[in-house]
Motif scaffolding. Structure first.
Motif, short mmCIF file in Angstrom:
data_model
loop_
_atom_site.label_atom_id
_atom_site.label_comp_id
_atom_site.label_asym_id
_atom_site.label_seq_id
_atom_site.Cartn_x
_atom_site.Cartn_y
_atom_site.Cartn_z
N LYS A 46 134.79 49.17 26.33
CA LYS A 46 133.73 48.54 27.10
C LYS A 46 132.37 48.55 26.42
O LYS A 46 131.48 47.84 26.82
N VAL A 47 132.22 49.38 25.41
CA VAL A 47 130.85 49.48 24.86
C VAL A 47 130.71 48.78 23.53
O VAL A 47 129.65 48.74 22.93
N SER A 101 136.40 52.87 33.92
CA SER A 101 135.87 51.61 33.41
C SER A 101 136.79 50.43 33.71
O SER A 101 136.59 49.34 33.21
N PRO A 132 129.23 42.27 33.53
CA PRO A 132 128.84 43.63 33.95
C PRO A 132 127.95 43.61 35.19
O PRO A 132 127.93 44.57 35.96
N PHE A 136 123.33 47.72 33.33
CA PHE A 136 124.71 48.08 33.69
C PHE A 136 124.80 49.52 34.18
O PHE A 136 125.36 49.81 35.23
N TYR A 137 124.22 50.45 33.41
CA TYR A 137 124.35 51.85 33.79
C TYR A 137 123.47 52.20 34.99
O TYR A 137 123.80 53.09 35.76
N GLN A 191 125.64 51.52 37.76
CA GLN A 191 126.62 52.60 37.91
C GLN A 191 125.98 53.80 38.62
O GLN A 191 126.62 54.45 39.44
N TYR A 199 122.47 47.06 28.76
CA TYR A 199 123.13 48.34 28.99
C TYR A 199 122.39 49.13 30.08
O TYR A 199 122.98 49.77 30.92
N LEU A 253 130.63 45.51 27.50
CA LEU A 253 130.43 45.73 28.93
C LEU A 253 131.13 44.69 29.82
O LEU A 253 131.25 44.90 31.02
N TRP A 254 131.54 43.56 29.25
CA TRP A 254 132.26 42.58 30.07
C TRP A 254 133.68 43.05 30.33
O TRP A 254 134.31 43.66 29.49
N ASP A 256 130.83 55.78 26.96
CA ASP A 256 129.50 55.29 27.26
C ASP A 256 128.55 55.68 26.12
O ASP A 256 128.76 56.70 25.47
#
Lengths: 269, 269
Positions: A116-117, A147, A136, B250-251, B254, B247, A186-187, A222
């Motif tokens: 994912k990263v 994930s 994302p 995205f995080y 989360q 990012y 991230l997609w 991550d």
């Protein structure tokens, strides 16, 4: 709640320079057509692969259905010589099988999906795949377990279990031999193989090297700063847990507003 | 987007024991009627107050409109002898005035409103008030600036500026002389005085003493654990800020999911 379906744009004859300068920075999925992939697209037939791959034993996923579930694991691991695997995987129905006549095989050569990263170029060498991608930004509708999305059957999801899933925008494409799909880091992606085929994934780091965990061989983890932020958040939540429920709830909502204000992207797309 | 309006329940003849055992733990606003408040409800007339209050100078809020805005401060501070203030405040139109013939006066004896972290009993001794309360659960719709809502004109709010405000459920009541309104800690209130009157607020700590900031005379500040959690969150956000925007976004999302999972109350009311 109408589903939103968007086609992944397809582009032909894009040069490396054009891609890196104009397309890559947009961080959106893209299918690149007509790239020079050498002779593999015509050469990697079932016979050729059986022959050059030889009898080396490989560990494979075997499932009774097309959609393998990497959370609940609806597949078993078995071992076959590489040439046998290729022949079996190319058959419609199997005379020899592990669990059923129409079982499916998947040979994953390295690591865990989704990476994912890291950015990913999925090169469809032979065969056909239907791929659905999710941004994302829509992670909140995907019912993530770690994930991965718990929603496997994306075409008729269990709406009692996953009521928000239809809110996730679907970016759809079909890949044929010779197509290259760019999947930005991230997609999320959901893949259905429509026939036997070989795909090659090329991952590359999008962030500067120091952002990645040095023990992270496959680019799965991550980024360091994100893991650290999550650990710190857990400390904040532990502190909040000292308060009675109504206060905890109230200040948790204040925390959410703060995060939305400080860390969410301002552009909505 | 239909507004939800709910009347605040009114109860008559509730004993202290009944209240503490059955009503207080529910953490919902309530109007208590017919409590024995002594002779103040009949005795505290304009004449009586002018007489016993004397000529001691007091600092007052003076505004041209009924809704005082404690964020943008649409009022001025002036000083009057207490007896003069009482007489002026009881007039419909003023012969002597600071800013306009129909200016409004407000004498706040202590501290700052709302005292968001303490429970509050608002005793309406004389006069009438219309009060609208909002649950802490609806804080996200109230456009808070610090602990105060920016939405003052709650009956015809500026929907371009405050589009989510109509989603906030309104708990409404009118207080007359002798009524006591219980406002649980964290609830927001909006007050319109309909005539000259005197209200007495009695605050009490709901949490154990050690939860409050020891420098917090008026119970205005967040509980210690909440302030600490917010500070820790800010460190997490600073760490997250090291990442590129996509990012970080995205995080951050989360993190929000984590907070909702770990710290939000599970009951929806």
């Amino acid at each position: 709640m109408a589903e939103q379906r968007l086609p992944v744009p397809r582009l032909r004859g894009v040069s490396r320079e054009q891609f890196m300068e104009h397309l890559y920075p947009q961080r959106k999925p893209l299918v690149l057509e007509g790239l020079d992939l050498g002779s593999c697209t015509s050469k990697w037939t079932v016979d050729y692969l059986s022959q050059v791959g030889g009898t080396k034993e490989v560990k494979i996923h075997v499932a009774a259905v097309a959609q393998m579930d990497f959370i609940s694991k609806n597949f078993v691991y078995r071992t076959l010589p590489f040439n046998k695997l290729v022949q079996r995987a190319a058959e419609e129905t199997h005379k020899e099988f592990f669990i059923s006549q129409d079982e499916r095989y998947y040979l994953r050569s390295l690591g865990e999906d989704p990476r994912k990263v890291m950015d990913n170029f999925l090169i469809q060498v032979t065969g056909k795949k239907r791929i659905t991608l999710f941004s994302p930004r829509d992670a909140q509708y995907l019912y993530l377990s770690g994930s991965k999305s718990e929603v496997l059957n994306i075409d008729s999801p269990d709406l009692d279990k996953y009521p928000l899933f239809p809110k996730a925008r679907r970016y759809e494409c079909s890949l044929e031999a010779g197509d290259v799909l760019f999947i930005p880091a991230l997609w999320f992606h959901n893949v259905v193989s429509e026939e036997f085929g070989v795909g090659v994934n090329v991952f590359l780091k999008h962030l500067p090297s120091e952002c990645y965990d040095t023990t992270d061989t496959y680019g799965n983890k991550d980024p360091v700063a994100a893991s650290r932020a999550m650990q710190i958040l857990d400390r904040a939540l532990k502190t909040l847990a000292e308060l009675p429920e109504e206060y905890r709830d109230f200040y948790a909502r204040q925390m959410v507003l703060r995060i939305q204000d400080k860390a969410y992207s301002k552009n909505s797309e």
